[in-house]
Design an enzyme around this catalytic site. Sequence first.
Site, PDB file in Angstrom:
ATOM      1  CE1 TYR A  74       3.259  -2.141   3.521  1.00  0.00           C
ATOM      2  CE2 TYR A  74       2.745   0.140   4.064  1.00  0.00           C
ATOM      3  CZ  TYR A  74       2.356  -1.102   3.607  1.00  0.00           C
ATOM      4  OH  TYR A  74       1.045  -1.304   3.241  1.00  0.00           O
TER       5      TYR A  74
ATOM      6  CE1 TYR B  82      -0.595  -3.261  -0.573  1.00  0.00           C
ATOM      7  CE2 TYR B  82      -2.118  -1.399  -0.580  1.00  0.00           C
ATOM      8  CZ  TYR B  82      -1.347  -2.328   0.111  1.00  0.00           C
ATOM      9  OH  TYR B  82      -1.348  -2.322   1.482  1.00  0.00           O
TER      10      TYR B  82
ATOM     11  CG  ASP C  40      -9.152  -1.204  -4.308  1.00  0.00           C
ATOM     12  OD1 ASP C  40      -9.474  -0.093  -3.825  1.00  0.00           O
ATOM     13  OD2 ASP C  40      -8.283  -1.943  -3.819  1.00  0.00           O
TER      14      ASP C  40
ATOM     15  CE  LYS D 235      -4.773   4.491   0.327  1.00  0.00           C
ATOM     16  NZ  LYS D 235      -3.809   4.509   1.388  1.00  0.00           N
TER      17      LYS D 235
HETATM   18  C1  LIG Z   1      -6.143   0.627  -4.032  1.00  0.00           C
HETATM   19  C2  LIG Z   1      -5.978   0.286  -2.590  1.00  0.00           C
HETATM   20  N1  LIG Z   1      -6.743  -0.673  -2.053  1.00  0.00           N
HETATM   21  C3  LIG Z   1      -6.649  -0.992  -0.754  1.00  0.00           C
HETATM   22  C4  LIG Z   1      -5.754  -0.363   0.080  1.00  0.00           C
HETATM   23  C5  LIG Z   1      -5.660  -0.754   1.534  1.00  0.00           C
HETATM   24  O1  LIG Z   1      -6.173   0.252   2.319  1.00  0.00           O
HETATM   25  P1  LIG Z   1      -5.819   0.300   3.899  1.00  0.00           P
HETATM   26  O2  LIG Z   1      -4.388   0.654   3.982  1.00  0.00           O
HETATM   27  O3  LIG Z   1      -6.732   1.361   4.442  1.00  0.00           O
HETATM   28  O4  LIG Z   1      -6.130  -1.039   4.448  1.00  0.00           O
HETATM   29  C6  LIG Z   1      -4.935   0.629  -0.447  1.00  0.00           C
HETATM   30  C7  LIG Z   1      -3.948   1.307   0.411  1.00  0.00           C
HETATM   31  O5  LIG Z   1      -3.022   1.930  -0.058  1.00  0.00           O
HETATM   32  C8  LIG Z   1      -5.045   0.973  -1.822  1.00  0.00           C
HETATM   33  O6  LIG Z   1      -4.280   1.904  -2.387  1.00  0.00           O
END
Ligand SMILES: Cc1ncc(COP(=O)(O)O)c(C=O)c1O
Length: 456
Positions: free
Chosen positions: A54, A182, A276, A305
């Site tokens: 980023y 996101y 998610d 995470k």
């Molecule tokens: C809600 C959500 N989904 C998916 C992702 C993507 O995860 P990764 O960075 O491990 O690919 C993130 C990353 O911040 C997230 O916050």
Amino acid sequence: MSKSVVEGKHRVPHPNPPPHSVSKDARERANAGEGRKGEPPWYAEGLPHIWLPYAQMATVRPPLPVVRTQGCRIVLADGRELIDGIASWWTACHGYNHPHISAAVERQLARMPHVMFGGLAHEGALTLAGRLARALPGDLERVFFSESGSVAVEIAMKMAVQLWLNRGRRGRTRFVAFKGGYHGDTTGAMAVCDPESGMHTLFAGLLPQHFVVDLPCDAESAHALAALLDRHADEIAGILVEPLVQGAGGMRFHDAAVLRALRAAADRHEMLLIFDEIFTGFGRTGSLFACTAAGVTPDIVTLSKALTGGTLPLAATVASRKVFEAFWSEDPAHALMHGPTYMANALACAAANASLDLFETEPRLAQVAAIAQALEEGLAPCRGVGGVKDVRVLGAIGVVELERIADVEALRARFVAEGVFIRPFGSVIYLTPAFTTASDELATLTRAVVRVVGEL
Ligand SMILES: Cc1ncc(COP(=O)(O)O)c(C=O)c1O
């Protein structure tokens, strides 16, 4: 490392003139022990070859060289310690280097760091799958492992689309997702992000077209969503949402009623509901999972995470019985055709099992409740300060939303000067500390936010 690095007076080296000359220069400096003050040789040597996340590489401030972590502290090469306010992108929920997780990973390392998951299975993965299934609500009971959040989301989307194909229904290949959402940076996941963060315009032609709409938080948006679903139900495989908190899209909160409405809408139109929980999972909002707190069970949930307590990369896409049964067939074409090379990595599974132990044996959710209180009190002085739009807290998430942040890089450096690691983005300054952060460390974090916001 010199202070001027933090203040941004140096730039990340640009390999132009040609890469070899800069890297040679850096290597020569490193060999001669001539790094900038406090800068380790590996830093000067490697930085010209790194592409940062980023980041506009022409203007980004150089990253801080880290040599160690402990608890919620990050130790820099020059000896300074920063209190981590964001737990390494929300992963290190027990703090860094928790001895229980480290011991489990070391034991696993001695026995078997990794074995492929095609045709083979191992105890760590199967134990973890069972534990996740028991911890999640309803019949979310089939776990498909991968190694990153974005991939877990892609797998959830593939499951949803193929479920309809396996049931003989063609054409249900699109998703409803939400503005401010996101879900990751791979192309499938980008296509269901907020159009701006997913850069839908820039990548038009590459990204599939989905319906990215307002969350149904009021009568007007609820009506618009209902109309959309009525019109396009035959094209839609599922509804995808971050439950309770849209994280990377702006740390926006919504309440459980929104999720109940989505569940009802998905049921009415026979669509899958996908949560998610890559950010919200494992205690971040105050319950182990946001879906449990909301009392809404999705058909698929994605986790990553904090799954391994921030130790190793691992993700899981967990499907309900109904979803799994759509793939159960004599027909090989009905199988889920996915299999990341490092799926269910044994070290990562050992870390995840140890992390789940800690949720059982240490008072994590009570700690989250105490952090919520401390964030409420600590960030309260930001309310009413000029330029502050909103201050909000949910679980171990504290947010100060500003009208705008003029120079986000300068703000990040300002926090480092305060002895804390906090990474504002967009128009928000937020804290998502480790759940084990001590109260005086939390106070340092909130005081830093209050001071810096006051200066703005
Ligand atoms: C809600 C959500 N989904 C998916 C992702 C993507 O995860 P990764 O960075 O491990 O690919 C993130 C990353 O911040 C997230 O916050």
